[in-house]
Design an enzyme around this catalytic site. Structure first.
Site, PDB file in Angstrom:
ATOM      1  CG  HIS A 227      43.546 -31.343   9.986  1.00  0.00           C
ATOM      2  ND1 HIS A 227      42.435 -30.995   9.285  1.00  0.00           N
ATOM      3  CD2 HIS A 227      43.158 -31.349  11.292  1.00  0.00           C
ATOM      4  CE1 HIS A 227      41.428 -30.801  10.111  1.00  0.00           C
ATOM      5  NE2 HIS A 227      41.845 -31.020  11.337  1.00  0.00           N
TER       6      HIS A 227
ATOM      7  CD  GLU B 121      43.826 -32.767  14.672  1.00  0.00           C
ATOM      8  OE1 GLU B 121      42.636 -32.588  15.001  1.00  0.00           O
ATOM      9  OE2 GLU B 121      44.532 -31.881  14.156  1.00  0.00           O
ATOM     10  CG  HIS B 122      40.579 -35.639  12.146  1.00  0.00           C
ATOM     11  ND1 HIS B 122      39.504 -35.313  12.931  1.00  0.00           N
ATOM     12  CD2 HIS B 122      41.092 -34.461  11.686  1.00  0.00           C
ATOM     13  CE1 HIS B 122      39.350 -34.004  12.945  1.00  0.00           C
ATOM     14  NE2 HIS B 122      40.310 -33.457  12.196  1.00  0.00           N
TER      15      HIS B 122
END
Length: 160
Positions: A97, A100-101
């Site tokens: 996650h 992802e950013h």
């Protein structure tokens, strides 16, 4: 809850476009071998569905679904990567996650953080991504006329 026709469809329509642009940017001196084996692929659609569909398998094994909807008011792209939270190391939970950013912070061609978001927003679009257990999905929608420059920015995240 009813889903508006033009909400999801544009994401499917341009998945193939993104993949082809992505591959073109990765190997600019190579032409793509595209083969279509319709005997193995059956695409079912309702009688009222006016969209056209085409399944293409690239030489590298990448599967692409092209959907054309001439009534769509925006262009859209979705790219799904088959990796997600289950791939996180035990001592680095949340890494997928986090990455992802991090992907959207900048690229060699577009190094300014936030440039991608500003471009998408200033052209009537939106963008997002999500990390699930086995997949990470990146997507955007934008005014039809701005698809090519948006794809250029988007594809650089995966190339660089």
């Amino acid at each position: 809850m009813a889903i508006k026709r033009n909400t999801i469809l544009p994401y499917v329509i341009l998945l193939c476009v993104l993949i082809l642009v992505f591959l073109a940017a990765c190997s600019p001196k190579t032409e793509f071998d595209v083969s279509l084996n319709q005997s193995e692929i059956l695409i079912s659609k309702g009688r009222q569905d006016t969209r056209t569909y085409k399944f293409v398998e690239l030489k590298n094994g990448l599967s692409v679904l092209l959907v054309n909807d001439p009534d769509a008011d925006k262009a859209a792209v979705t790219l799904d990567v088959h990796i997600g939270a289950l791939a996180d190391p035990r001592d680095r939970e949340g890494l997928s996650h986090f990455l992802e950013h991090m992907l959207f912070l900048g690229t060699e061609k577009y190094p300014e953080p936030g440039e991608y978001a500003r471009f998408i927003n200033s052209n009537g679009g939106s963008k997002n991504a999500s990390t699930a257990m086995e997949h990470t999905t990146y997507y955007f929608e934008i005014a039809n006329a701005q698809l090519e420059p948006a794809l250029d920015r988007f594809s650089r995240f995966f190339i660089d």
